[in-house]
Write a protein that holds these residues in place. Structure first.
Motif, PDB file in Angstrom:
ATOM      1  N   ASN A   1      41.848  47.929  49.283  1.00  0.00           N
ATOM      2  CA  ASN A   1      42.755  48.590  48.331  1.00  0.00           C
ATOM      3  C   ASN A   1      43.354  47.562  47.382  1.00  0.00           C
ATOM      4  O   ASN A   1      44.536  47.570  47.092  1.00  0.00           O
ATOM      5  CB  ASN A   1      43.845  49.370  49.058  1.00  0.00           C
ATOM      6  CG  ASN A   1      44.677  48.488  49.980  1.00  0.00           C
ATOM      7  OD1 ASN A   1      44.366  47.304  50.154  1.00  0.00           O
ATOM      8  ND2 ASN A   1      45.737  49.033  50.557  1.00  0.00           N
ATOM      9  N   GLY A   2      42.486  46.646  46.922  1.00  0.00           N
ATOM     10  CA  GLY A   2      42.926  45.547  46.055  1.00  0.00           C
ATOM     11  C   GLY A   2      42.976  45.927  44.586  1.00  0.00           C
ATOM     12  O   GLY A   2      43.148  47.089  44.219  1.00  0.00           O
ATOM     13  N   VAL A   3      42.767  44.908  43.736  1.00  0.00           N
ATOM     14  CA  VAL A   3      42.977  45.079  42.291  1.00  0.00           C
ATOM     15  C   VAL A   3      41.843  45.833  41.617  1.00  0.00           C
ATOM     16  O   VAL A   3      41.988  46.308  40.493  1.00  0.00           O
ATOM     17  CB  VAL A   3      43.147  43.707  41.600  1.00  0.00           C
ATOM     18  CG1 VAL A   3      44.372  43.020  42.131  1.00  0.00           C
ATOM     19  CG2 VAL A   3      41.914  42.827  41.813  1.00  0.00           C
ATOM     20  N   GLY A   4      40.675  45.938  42.237  1.00  0.00           N
ATOM     21  CA  GLY A   4      39.558  46.631  41.622  1.00  0.00           C
ATOM     22  C   GLY A   4      38.966  45.857  40.457  1.00  0.00           C
ATOM     23  O   GLY A   4      39.347  44.724  40.184  1.00  0.00           O
ATOM     24  N   MET A   5      38.030  46.507  39.757  1.00  0.00           N
ATOM     25  CA  MET A   5      37.358  45.846  38.626  1.00  0.00           C
ATOM     26  C   MET A   5      37.191  46.823  37.476  1.00  0.00           C
ATOM     27  O   MET A   5      37.053  48.027  37.687  1.00  0.00           O
ATOM     28  CB  MET A   5      35.968  45.347  39.052  1.00  0.00           C
ATOM     29  CG  MET A   5      35.965  44.153  39.979  1.00  0.00           C
ATOM     30  SD  MET A   5      34.278  43.722  40.473  1.00  0.00           S
ATOM     31  CE  MET A   5      34.034  44.830  41.856  1.00  0.00           C
ATOM     32  N   SER A   6      37.198  46.268  36.261  1.00  0.00           N
ATOM     33  CA  SER A   6      36.908  47.068  35.075  1.00  0.00           C
ATOM     34  C   SER A   6      35.403  47.295  34.996  1.00  0.00           C
ATOM     35  O   SER A   6      34.625  46.560  35.607  1.00  0.00           O
ATOM     36  CB  SER A   6      37.388  46.342  33.817  1.00  0.00           C
ATOM     37  OG  SER A   6      36.646  45.151  33.629  1.00  0.00           O
ATOM     38  N   PRO A   7      34.954  48.310  34.226  1.00  0.00           N
ATOM     39  CA  PRO A   7      33.508  48.544  34.075  1.00  0.00           C
ATOM     40  C   PRO A   7      32.775  47.328  33.541  1.00  0.00           C
ATOM     41  O   PRO A   7      31.647  47.058  33.931  1.00  0.00           O
ATOM     42  CB  PRO A   7      33.448  49.711  33.082  1.00  0.00           C
ATOM     43  CG  PRO A   7      34.743  50.434  33.262  1.00  0.00           C
ATOM     44  CD  PRO A   7      35.748  49.367  33.582  1.00  0.00           C
ATOM     45  N   GLU A   8      33.441  46.552  32.634  1.00  0.00           N
ATOM     46  CA  GLU A   8      32.792  45.367  32.065  1.00  0.00           C
ATOM     47  C   GLU A   8      32.499  44.334  33.153  1.00  0.00           C
ATOM     48  O   GLU A   8      31.404  43.750  33.192  1.00  0.00           O
ATOM     49  CB  GLU A   8      33.670  44.739  30.975  1.00  0.00           C
ATOM     50  CG  GLU A   8      33.817  45.584  29.713  1.00  0.00           C
ATOM     51  CD  GLU A   8      34.890  46.637  29.829  1.00  0.00           C
ATOM     52  OE1 GLU A   8      35.466  46.766  30.943  1.00  0.00           O
ATOM     53  OE2 GLU A   8      35.152  47.345  28.844  1.00  0.00           O
ATOM     54  N   VAL A   9      33.487  44.089  34.029  1.00  0.00           N
ATOM     55  CA  VAL A   9      33.308  43.103  35.105  1.00  0.00           C
ATOM     56  C   VAL A   9      32.255  43.603  36.101  1.00  0.00           C
ATOM     57  O   VAL A   9      31.389  42.850  36.550  1.00  0.00           O
ATOM     58  CB  VAL A   9      34.655  42.846  35.813  1.00  0.00           C
ATOM     59  CG1 VAL A   9      34.449  41.943  37.028  1.00  0.00           C
ATOM     60  CG2 VAL A   9      35.640  42.201  34.856  1.00  0.00           C
ATOM     61  N   LYS A  10      32.332  44.904  36.436  1.00  0.00           N
ATOM     62  CA  LYS A  10      31.379  45.475  37.401  1.00  0.00           C
ATOM     63  C   LYS A  10      29.939  45.301  36.930  1.00  0.00           C
ATOM     64  O   LYS A  10      29.048  44.975  37.721  1.00  0.00           O
ATOM     65  CB  LYS A  10      31.694  46.959  37.605  1.00  0.00           C
ATOM     66  CG  LYS A  10      30.728  47.658  38.552  1.00  0.00           C
ATOM     67  CD  LYS A  10      31.001  49.147  38.634  1.00  0.00           C
ATOM     68  CE  LYS A  10      29.922  49.861  39.451  1.00  0.00           C
ATOM     69  NZ  LYS A  10      30.108  51.314  39.471  1.00  0.00           N
ATOM     70  N   ASN A  11      29.697  45.520  35.633  1.00  0.00           N
ATOM     71  CA  ASN A  11      28.340  45.437  35.093  1.00  0.00           C
ATOM     72  C   ASN A  11      27.772  44.026  35.138  1.00  0.00           C
ATOM     73  O   ASN A  11      26.563  43.828  35.035  1.00  0.00           O
ATOM     74  CB  ASN A  11      28.312  45.967  33.661  1.00  0.00           C
ATOM     75  CG  ASN A  11      28.559  47.465  33.601  1.00  0.00           C
ATOM     76  OD1 ASN A  11      28.297  48.166  34.577  1.00  0.00           O
ATOM     77  ND2 ASN A  11      29.064  47.953  32.487  1.00  0.00           N
ATOM     78  N   LYS A  12      28.660  43.005  35.242  1.00  0.00           N
ATOM     79  CA  LYS A  12      28.192  41.613  35.272  1.00  0.00           C
ATOM     80  C   LYS A  12      27.866  41.113  36.678  1.00  0.00           C
ATOM     81  O   LYS A  12      27.301  40.032  36.836  1.00  0.00           O
ATOM     82  CB  LYS A  12      29.253  40.700  34.647  1.00  0.00           C
ATOM     83  CG  LYS A  12      29.441  40.904  33.151  1.00  0.00           C
ATOM     84  CD  LYS A  12      30.495  39.958  32.607  1.00  0.00           C
ATOM     85  CE  LYS A  12      30.701  40.163  31.121  1.00  0.00           C
ATOM     86  NZ  LYS A  12      31.751  39.256  30.579  1.00  0.00           N
ATOM     87  N   LEU A  13      28.240  41.918  37.713  1.00  0.00           N
ATOM     88  CA  LEU A  13      28.018  41.465  39.093  1.00  0.00           C
ATOM     89  C   LEU A  13      26.528  41.368  39.405  1.00  0.00           C
ATOM     90  O   LEU A  13      25.698  42.097  38.849  1.00  0.00           O
ATOM     91  CB  LEU A  13      28.684  42.439  40.070  1.00  0.00           C
ATOM     92  CG  LEU A  13      30.212  42.546  39.993  1.00  0.00           C
ATOM     93  CD1 LEU A  13      30.708  43.529  41.037  1.00  0.00           C
ATOM     94  CD2 LEU A  13      30.865  41.193  40.199  1.00  0.00           C
ATOM     95  N   PHE A  14      26.196  40.495  40.305  1.00  0.00           N
ATOM     96  CA  PHE A  14      24.847  40.312  40.843  1.00  0.00           C
ATOM     97  C   PHE A  14      23.838  39.833  39.800  1.00  0.00           C
ATOM     98  O   PHE A  14      22.629  39.899  40.027  1.00  0.00           O
ATOM     99  CB  PHE A  14      24.322  41.618  41.465  1.00  0.00           C
ATOM    100  CG  PHE A  14      25.226  42.219  42.492  1.00  0.00           C
ATOM    101  CD1 PHE A  14      25.788  43.471  42.291  1.00  0.00           C
ATOM    102  CD2 PHE A  14      25.545  41.522  43.653  1.00  0.00           C
ATOM    103  CE1 PHE A  14      26.613  44.037  43.229  1.00  0.00           C
ATOM    104  CE2 PHE A  14      26.378  42.086  44.598  1.00  0.00           C
ATOM    105  CZ  PHE A  14      26.926  43.354  44.377  1.00  0.00           C
ATOM    106  N   LYS A  15      24.317  39.354  38.620  1.00  0.00           N
ATOM    107  CA  LYS A  15      23.395  38.864  37.593  1.00  0.00           C
ATOM    108  C   LYS A  15      23.384  37.337  37.615  1.00  0.00           C
ATOM    109  O   LYS A  15      24.442  36.716  37.613  1.00  0.00           O
ATOM    110  CB  LYS A  15      23.809  39.371  36.212  1.00  0.00           C
ATOM    111  CG  LYS A  15      23.647  40.884  36.081  1.00  0.00           C
ATOM    112  CD  LYS A  15      24.002  41.357  34.683  1.00  0.00           C
ATOM    113  CE  LYS A  15      23.799  42.859  34.556  1.00  0.00           C
ATOM    114  NZ  LYS A  15      24.168  43.362  33.215  1.00  0.00           N
ATOM    115  N   PRO A  16      22.207  36.716  37.602  1.00  0.00           N
ATOM    116  CA  PRO A  16      22.124  35.246  37.684  1.00  0.00           C
ATOM    117  C   PRO A  16      22.882  34.540  36.578  1.00  0.00           C
ATOM    118  O   PRO A  16      23.494  33.508  36.797  1.00  0.00           O
ATOM    119  CB  PRO A  16      20.617  34.973  37.579  1.00  0.00           C
ATOM    120  CG  PRO A  16      19.967  36.239  38.030  1.00  0.00           C
ATOM    121  CD  PRO A  16      20.880  37.348  37.592  1.00  0.00           C
TER     122      PRO A  16
END
Length: 681
Positions: A612-627
């Motif tokens: 139940n933390g701070v969460g992420m914006s859509p922009e940050v989420k889309n950058k996850l798991f990318k080299p």
């Protein structure tokens, strides 16, 4: 009674021109100050570091509306430090801040124009496009301030074309709004509307709430001017909600002023006075004396409609004094008209005539100047259109030439193909040699790619070691040096033990990820799958990270069924759990909760880690798991640092064991990471 409402438009124009959102935010200023002090503490050579210079420039921007002297001191310091390391972008940003702040606080001089010209020159030298657009914005604003509307229009149009070529949508929003404001200032509302509509469309597409509020407040002003009061109220109320949410005091002040003027137009002085007072409350921490004069003017008009001539006269005289000091002609004219009407009501004819003469002289001069500016704008528009048409012709000519070149090139290629085919048919030896050359070229290309990849991997490794391991090690060495030199006592050293433990633990975690990631990049993961119990393995990982959770008073619950069995590499499974759990602890605030669970889906166990933390914006989420974003880690809720390698490792290891990984999150409402592992049969 016709009051001149045009002075408020200049406020829109000045405030809107920054390339970033420059607002008075005391909390943000304190955050930047803390970051500056922390950076100085952790970096011995901070004065030769671009990060430190950027922090100084950022702090200067936060003060442009409230303290010109501090802006001047900080900006000159940034310029001096930037010159030492030849950091031209840092110099350019500092020059822009000096030029903007001097104009907004009515300290504009010849030196201000020199600052903005230097900023443009420096930005071009290093191709700093966003900084260059900011400089163009401020230069056009300064041209407006000097009454050179024609030059301002040309600068805006050139900057707009530049932003379109660079596909800088945020700059397009600002420039379209500035052009609309420019036309509105000259009374051409018809020309202004399309630019505002373009800005609003782009802002809504990018979901930029601040800019949506800015544009709607401007449209509110435009509709007040056109006496479309219902539409104006709709736009203004929507903008006020946004400005309150984001604590944009200078824009909130403007929206309240505009709403006050609307109620004056509707002959409702009591309601108007309420909004002028709200604007005055928002304006307290700003140094904009022109707006102060407009506020006093609005309040004076309200009391005049209420027939409280004493209060109206007192406010008007105060406003007139400020306007005269600032040489604010439009404000002087408006306040002189108010004082003329007040003295006329009080039968003080000589004084009334004196104010009327003052009002008439300025308005006649302004009307003449407006006509001249309108003609100049028409000339500028025509000139710009002709230039664009000429440029289009030149472009078409160049395209035609290129087309001719392409035709000749294709013909040449065709001949080359014929010759090659003839050689191929008649000379088997050449064919053999060509095949050998192609094979060697392929081998060389593969070698080049491998070398490039190895160099990139090496650079990433050095970056992590430099930024994420060197800093805590240096801090530890400095602390030990203090003990060695006797600067702190051994008993006092115990106070630093928790922090040292955290730093060493963080370094250990980082090194573990670093070694695993390096191994995967160099040789790939070697799987040794086996059957293991998920509940037990997760308990082991929770135990390892329990101290980190305890420090933030975070509850970690293991709700995974005890019967859950999977078939995968034990070490890789444990590393996945530790990375995801550590990530949840990092971004969960004190007193939070983390729940681990698992469900059976299509012969796979899906393991979830929910916080139940701070969460992420859509922009940050889309950058996850990318080299390409693996090293862009954010700070945790307690300023915990990381390399960003953890999630990339998790993805590689999950897929290596025949599963998939994903995330569900919402900003401010927590995050749930999930991954699947084959059932152990």
């Amino acid at each position: 009674m016709n009051y001149n409402f045009k002075p408020f438009l200049f406020l829109i124009f000045i405030i809107y021109l920054l390339s970033i959102s420059n607002t008075y935010a005391q909390g943000k200023k304190q955050v930047i100050l803390s970051e500056v002090e922390e950076y100085k503490l952790n970096h011995t050579s901070f004065q030769k570091d671009t990060v430190y210079i950027n922090l100084i420039n950022e702090l200067a921007w936060e003060l442009v509306y409230s303290n010109y002297d501090s802006v001047s001191s900080l900006s000159h310091k940034a310029i001096k430090l930037s010159k030492v390391i030849n950091y031209k972008r840092g110099q350019a940003k500092a020059h822009i801040a000096l030029a903007f702040s001097s104009t907004i606080t009515s300290n504009q001089t010849k030196v201000s124009h020199e600052h903005i010209d230097k900023a443009i020159k420096l930005s071009k030298e290093v191709a700093a496009d966003s900084t260059l657009l900011s400089a163009y914005n401020v230069k056009a604003m300064m041209q407006m301030h000097a009454g050179n509307h024609e030059n301002a229009y040309k600068i805006y149009q050139e900057a707009l074309e530049f932003s379109k070529n660079k596909k800088d949508l945020l700059s397009e929003i600002k420039l379209n709004t500035n052009l609309a404001t420019l036309f509105l200032l000259l009374g051409d509302t018809k020309e202004a509307v399309p630019y505002y509509e373009n800005s609003l469309k782009l802002s809504e597409a990018l979901n930029k709430k601040h800019w949506i509020g800015v544009i709607k407040s401007n449209l509110g002003y435009l509709n007040v001017k056109n006496k479309n009061f219902d539409k104006a109220l709709e736009f203004l109320d929507q903008s006020i909600v946004i400005f309150k949410e984001q604590e944009k005091e200078e824009w909130l002040s403007f929206a309240y002023i505009t709403k006050g003027e609307l109620y004056l137009e509707k002959k409702n002085p009591k309601e108007a006075l309420k909004y002028f007072e709200l604007s005055e409350e928002s304006h307290k921490k700003l140094q904009d004396q022109i707006r102060k004069a407009d506020l006093l003017s609005g309040k004076a008009k309200s009391y005049l409609q209420l027939r409280d001539y004493t209060s109206a006269e007192d406010l008007a005289l105060k406003g007139l004094k400020i306007a005269e000091k600032q040489k604010y002609q439009a404000g002087i004219a408006t306040l002189s008209e108010i004082l003329y009407l007040i003295n006329k009501k009080k039968n003080n004819t000589p004084l009334a005539l004196n104010y009327y003469e003052n009002f008439k002289t300025i308005t006649d001069s302004t009307a003449l100047k407006d006509k001249k500016n309108a003609l100049l704008m028409l000339k500028a528009k025509t000139s710009f259109k002709l230039e664009q048409e000429e440029l289009k012709k030149e472009t078409n000519t160049a395209l035609a030439q290129q087309k001719t070149y392409i035709i000749f090139s294709l013909f040449a290629v065709f001949l080359a193909v014929l010759i090659s085919f003839y050689v191929y048919k008649n000379n088997k030896l050449i064919q053999k040699l060509n095949n050998q050359l192609e094979q060697k070229a392929t081998t060389l290309e593969e070698s080049k790619q491998k070398l490039t990849y190895a160099n990139e991997t090496q650079e990433k490794l050095f970056s992590i070691i430099s930024h994420d391991l060197r800093s805590p090690i240096n801090a530890l060495m400095n602390l030990l040096l203090l003990i060695k030199n006797g600067d702190i006592k051994p008993d006092d050293f115990l106070n630093f033990v928790p922090k040292l433990y955290n730093d060493v633990d963080a370094m250990s975690f980082t090194l573990n990820n670093l070694l695993n990631w390096s191994k995967s990049q160099m040789n790939g993961f070697v799987n040794k799958p086996e059957k293991l119990n998920v509940h037990t393995s997760v308990n082991d990982s929770i135990y390892l990270l329990q101290e980190n959770a305890n420090q933030k008073n975070i509850t970690v619950k293991n709700n995974i069924p005890e019967a859950a069995q999977v078939f995968c590499d034990r070490n890789q499974f444990n590393l996945i759990i530790r990375n995801l759990l550590n990530n949840s602890i990092k971004f969960t605030p004190t007193g939070g909760e983390i729940i681990l669970d698992a469900t059976l889906k299509n012969k796979h166990w899906q393991v979830t880690i929910q916080d139940n933390g701070v969460g992420m914006s859509p922009e940050v989420k889309n950058k996850l798991f990318k080299p390409d974003s693996s090293l862009q880690s954010a700070y945790g809720t307690n300023k915990e640092k990381g390399t960003g390698l953890g999630l990339l490792l998790c993805k590689e290891m999950v897929e290596n064991n025949g599963g998939v990984i994903g995330v569900a999150t919402k900003e401010g409402e927590g995050t749930t990471f999930y991954f699947t592992v084959p059932v152990g049969e």
